[in-house]
Design an enzyme around this catalytic site. Structure first.
Site, PDB file in Angstrom:
ATOM      1  N   LYS A  21      27.153  13.615   4.967  1.00 40.84           N
ATOM      2  CA  LYS A  21      26.101  13.070   4.120  1.00 40.84           C
ATOM      3  C   LYS A  21      25.297  12.057   4.922  1.00 40.84           C
ATOM      4  O   LYS A  21      25.757  10.959   5.206  1.00 40.84           O
ATOM      5  CB  LYS A  21      26.673  12.398   2.873  1.00 40.84           C
ATOM      6  N   CYS A  30      24.536  -2.484  14.521  1.00 43.03           N
ATOM      7  CA  CYS A  30      25.750  -3.149  14.035  1.00 43.03           C
ATOM      8  C   CYS A  30      26.239  -4.193  15.040  1.00 43.03           C
ATOM      9  O   CYS A  30      26.768  -5.228  14.669  1.00 43.03           O
ATOM     10  CB  CYS A  30      26.828  -2.122  13.762  1.00 43.03           C
ATOM     11  N   GLY A  46      32.096   0.216   2.416  1.00 44.80           N
ATOM     12  CA  GLY A  46      33.370   0.533   3.077  1.00 44.80           C
ATOM     13  C   GLY A  46      34.565   0.220   2.182  1.00 44.80           C
ATOM     14  O   GLY A  46      35.520   0.993   2.095  1.00 44.80           O
ATOM     15  N   GLU A  48      33.425   2.114  10.339  1.00 43.52           N
ATOM     16  CA  GLU A  48      32.668   1.284  11.287  1.00 43.52           C
ATOM     17  C   GLU A  48      31.683   0.497  10.452  1.00 43.52           C
ATOM     18  O   GLU A  48      30.770   1.077   9.880  1.00 43.52           O
ATOM     19  CB  GLU A  48      31.914   2.162  12.298  1.00 43.52           C
ATOM     20  N   GLU A 108      25.186 -11.021   8.032  1.00 52.33           N
ATOM     21  CA  GLU A 108      24.464 -10.004   8.801  1.00 52.33           C
ATOM     22  C   GLU A 108      23.072  -9.816   8.204  1.00 52.33           C
ATOM     23  O   GLU A 108      22.940  -9.483   7.023  1.00 52.33           O
ATOM     24  CB  GLU A 108      25.237  -8.689   8.750  1.00 52.33           C
ATOM     25  N   GLY A 151      28.682   2.156   7.972  1.00 55.10           N
ATOM     26  CA  GLY A 151      27.747   1.540   7.040  1.00 55.10           C
ATOM     27  C   GLY A 151      28.170   0.125   6.734  1.00 55.10           C
ATOM     28  O   GLY A 151      28.787  -0.543   7.570  1.00 55.10           O
ATOM     29  N   SER A 152      27.843  -0.315   5.533  1.00 53.40           N
ATOM     30  CA  SER A 152      28.037  -1.729   5.210  1.00 53.40           C
ATOM     31  C   SER A 152      29.472  -2.011   4.724  1.00 53.40           C
ATOM     32  O   SER A 152      30.122  -1.116   4.193  1.00 53.40           O
ATOM     33  CB  SER A 152      27.039  -2.136   4.126  1.00 53.40           C
TER      34      SER A 152
HETATM   35  P1  NAD Z   1      25.222   1.604   3.578  1.00 50.15           P
HETATM   36  O1  NAD Z   1      26.637   1.226   3.511  1.00 50.15           O
HETATM   37  O2  NAD Z   1      24.320   1.208   2.478  1.00 50.15           O
HETATM   38  O3  NAD Z   1      25.056   3.193   3.707  1.00 50.15           O
HETATM   39  C1  NAD Z   1      25.720   3.948   4.692  1.00 50.15           C
HETATM   40  C2  NAD Z   1      25.915   5.348   4.175  1.00 50.15           C
HETATM   41  O4  NAD Z   1      26.787   5.285   3.057  1.00 50.15           O
HETATM   42  C3  NAD Z   1      24.651   6.041   3.686  1.00 50.15           C
HETATM   43  O5  NAD Z   1      24.736   7.420   3.985  1.00 50.15           O
HETATM   44  C4  NAD Z   1      24.729   5.834   2.188  1.00 50.15           C
HETATM   45  O6  NAD Z   1      24.043   6.824   1.457  1.00 50.15           O
HETATM   46  C5  NAD Z   1      26.215   5.940   1.960  1.00 50.15           C
HETATM   47  N1  NAD Z   1      26.678   5.306   0.726  1.00 50.15           N
HETATM   48  C6  NAD Z   1      26.094   4.273   0.054  1.00 50.15           C
HETATM   49  N2  NAD Z   1      26.832   3.971  -1.038  1.00 50.15           N
HETATM   50  C7  NAD Z   1      27.891   4.819  -1.048  1.00 50.15           C
HETATM   51  C8  NAD Z   1      29.003   4.988  -1.898  1.00 50.15           C
HETATM   52  N3  NAD Z   1      29.163   4.229  -2.993  1.00 50.15           N
HETATM   53  N4  NAD Z   1      29.914   5.941  -1.600  1.00 50.15           N
HETATM   54  C9  NAD Z   1      29.780   6.705  -0.503  1.00 50.15           C
HETATM   55  N5  NAD Z   1      28.725   6.601   0.353  1.00 50.15           N
HETATM   56  C10 NAD Z   1      27.798   5.659   0.081  1.00 50.15           C
HETATM   57  O7  NAD Z   1      24.771   1.056   4.976  1.00 50.15           O
HETATM   58  P2  NAD Z   1      23.338   1.176   5.623  1.00 50.15           P
HETATM   59  O8  NAD Z   1      22.489   0.180   4.923  1.00 50.15           O
HETATM   60  O9  NAD Z   1      22.879   2.570   5.667  1.00 50.15           O
HETATM   61  O10 NAD Z   1      23.637   0.716   7.143  1.00 50.15           O
HETATM   62  C11 NAD Z   1      23.663  -0.601   7.481  1.00 50.15           C
HETATM   63  C12 NAD Z   1      25.073  -1.114   7.642  1.00 50.15           C
HETATM   64  O11 NAD Z   1      25.824  -0.273   8.485  1.00 50.15           O
HETATM   65  C13 NAD Z   1      25.115  -2.469   8.303  1.00 50.15           C
HETATM   66  O12 NAD Z   1      26.052  -3.310   7.646  1.00 50.15           O
HETATM   67  C14 NAD Z   1      25.573  -2.179   9.724  1.00 50.15           C
HETATM   68  O13 NAD Z   1      26.167  -3.224  10.397  1.00 50.15           O
HETATM   69  C15 NAD Z   1      26.464  -1.025   9.515  1.00 50.15           C
HETATM   70  N6  NAD Z   1      26.560  -0.221  10.736  1.00 50.15           N
HETATM   71  C16 NAD Z   1      27.708  -0.281  11.476  1.00 50.15           C
HETATM   72  C17 NAD Z   1      27.848   0.446  12.666  1.00 50.15           C
HETATM   73  C18 NAD Z   1      29.122   0.394  13.484  1.00 50.15           C
HETATM   74  O14 NAD Z   1      29.297   1.203  14.379  1.00 50.15           O
HETATM   75  N7  NAD Z   1      30.036  -0.500  13.199  1.00 50.15           N
HETATM   76  C19 NAD Z   1      26.783   1.229  13.100  1.00 50.15           C
HETATM   77  C20 NAD Z   1      25.619   1.269  12.324  1.00 50.15           C
HETATM   78  C21 NAD Z   1      25.529   0.540  11.137  1.00 50.15           C
END
Ligand code: NAD
Length: 495
Positions: free
Chosen positions: A191, A300, A249, A266, A397, A244-245
């Site tokens: 996804k 990130c 997570g 991550e 962040e 993601g965030s």
């Molecule tokens: P996000 O958590 O909002 O979304 C990430 C993904 O999760 C998207 O595909 C989103 O549609 C999906 N998602 C959202 N809600 C969900 C749920 N309830 N259940 C399942 N999936 C869901 O994050 P973002 O805003 O897209 O990315 C930014 C964040 O990601 C920042 O906090 C950043 O630090 C982190 N990030 C970390 C790394 C790493 O390698 N550690 C790399 C890139 C980004």
């Protein structure tokens, strides 16, 4: 800035702009069962560049069922070398379509095309070819136990994997998950982030062309709260790999508990880039600016806190501000652009709110921090000086082009501040004293430490963090462990 050749870019993009994008399930492009769609915007122009099928729980069901059939069928039973050959063929096809994919990624995510060309695309290809090489090298051990038994281990694919990807590096982070999972013999439902689905769908088509059997890679586009949650909660998914965030997570860990899915996360970062007075200040300031302003700070591992020893503090602030002002903001399709827009209006507002918070907290905004231009989500790169460790702009962040420069006295002070957030993804240290940098590297709470450099990643080295930065590691052999389960086999030699 902003005398931009948008028409040329649109024309080149024509393919996706002209038609709807569908889900990829069981080897076919299909609409969502609900018939619903959503729009994807170009963050540099705010124009709609694609209408995309909005997958829901019923589509996730179909995709998981297809992935299960492909797992039990052709993919895990195929000769391991053959799986590797298909992945290599996929890499070749991606290279043949490099211009198209690079442009798509730049338009969809607002990334400077020069950066996609230099970083995102080559890293994705490197990841794919690296793990293609792993496909036929995943083995076990013969382990000595008893004289009357042959005991050995094998590693078996975990099964159906849900891969959930963010919008900041859709292609590269997507491949960090796809390549090792496929090499290990897993099948996938991916996804992409709803803001950046396009490169995933295109590379998914090319995977089929490369010979990936139907159902091995399925892509369900749509909102996280619907398609993402349905995947995470699905009883026939064996593993979730998520970037993601931290908030999402946490929800994923809860959702995965139902059937004890394997989980790797991550998450975020508030990484410290620590500059001692005996550092090469020119190199340190250059890397510190790149460390926070690359990808408009939406990284990130961005070095969003620059810690500077008091005797050189003013000089480093000055150098950082000069480097920020020298960045070329503009059309991401222009190869001279070094700072593109942030991903969305919502993200822009969040970042501008943090700029206000920083000012209210009493930090000094030396440069930048403003919305630039009359269309697109551009923000001028911001340098905050006189930032105190406890301030929100030092702890939280921001995920934008905003750097907090913090003063420290000595080694102990630097370490206390560097380790003093909820995150632990990465840290940098600059000094000509090799004992000092090694002491720092030992004690830094970080999954990666860069010494007299900043920001490098390589798929051969583990990547990830603990606490609010995540759980487990990606890359290298860690990813092979993530997507396989060890099995112990006993054979009685006397029967
Ligand atoms: P996000 O958590 O909002 O979304 C990430 C993904 O999760 C998207 O595909 C989103 O549609 C999906 N998602 C959202 N809600 C969900 C749920 N309830 N259940 C399942 N999936 C869901 O994050 P973002 O805003 O897209 O990315 C930014 C964040 O990601 C920042 O906090 C950043 O630090 C982190 N990030 C970390 C790394 C790493 O390698 N550690 C790399 C890139 C980004």
């Amino acid at each position: 800035m902003m005398s931009i050749a948008y028409d040329d870019a649109r024309e080149a993009f024509g393919r996706s702009a002209a038609r709807d994008e569908l889900l990829l399930i069981d080897g076919a492009r299909v609409p969502a069962i609900s018939g619903r769609t959503f729009k994807s915007l170009n963050p540099a122009t705010e124009e709609v560049i694609a209408t995309i099928a909005e997958g829901g729980a019923a589509d996730v069901d179909r995709a998981v069922a297809a992935a299960r059939r492909a797992f039990e069928g052709p993919w895990r039973t195929m000769r391991a070398a053959e799986r590797g050959h298909i992945l290599l063929k996929w890499a070749e096809l991606l290279k043949q379509h490099a211009d198209e994919i690079i442009e798509l990624e730049s338009l969809d995510a607002g990334k400077p095309i020069a950066a996609v060309l230099r970083q995102d695309f080559p890293a994705a290809i490197d990841t794919l070819t690296y793990y293609a090489g792993w496909a036929d090298k995943i083995g076990g051990d013969v382990v000595s136990t008893r004289d009357d038994a042959l005991t050995y281990t094998v590693r078996e694919p975990v099964g159906v994997v849900a891969a959930i990807v963010p919008w900041n590096f859709p292609l590269m982070i997507g491949m960090w998950k796809l390549a090792p999972a496929l090499a290990c013999g897993c099948t996938i439902v991916m996804k992409p982030a709803e803001l950046t689905s396009l490169s995933a769908l295109r590379i998914g088509e090319l995977a089929l062309e490369a010979g990936l059997p139907r159902g091995v890679l399925n892509i369900v586009t749509g909102p996280g709260r619907i398609a993402g949650e349905a995947l995470v909660n699905h009883p026939d998914v064996d593993k979730v790999t998520f970037t993601g965030s931290p908030g999402v997570g946490r929800g994923i860990m809860r959702g995965a508990a139902g059937n004890f899915k394997r989980v790797s996360l991550e998450l975020g970062g508030k990484s410290a880039n620590v500059i001692f007075e005996d550092a090469n200040l020119d190199a340190a300031a250059k890397a510190a600016a790149a460390g926070i302003f690359f990808n408009a700070g939406q990284v990130c591992s961005a070095g969003s806190r620059v810690l500077v020893q008091e005797s050189v503090y003013d000089e480093v602030v000055e150098r950082l501000a000069a480097r920020a002002s020298a960045l070329r903001i503009g059309d991401p399709q222009d190869r001279a652009t070094t700072l593109g827009p942030v991903i969305s209006e919502k993200q822009m507002k969040t970042i501008l709110d943090y700029v206000d918070i920083g000012k209210q907290e009493g930090a000094l905004l030396v440069t930048g921090g403003e919305h630039v231009g009359d269309r697109g989500y551009f923000i001028s790169p911001a340098v905050f000086a006189n930032v105190k460790h406890e301030m929100r702009i030092s702890q939280e962040e921001i995920f934008g082009p905003v750097v907090s420069v913090i003063k420290f006295k000595d080694e102990a002070d630097a370490l206390r501040i560097a380790n003093g957030t909820a995150y632990s993804l990465a840290a940098g240290v600059w000094s000509s004293d090799m004992g000092r940098v090694q002491r720092f590297a030992k004690r830094a709470r970080a999954g990666t430490v860069w010494i007299n450099t900043y920001g490098y990643t390589d798929v051969r080295l583990p990547w990830g963090g603990e606490r609010d930065s995540g759980l487990g590691r990606e890359h290298g052999t860690a990813a092979i462990d993530n997507f396989t389960e060890p099995k112990a086999v006993w054979m009685n030699l006397n029967v």
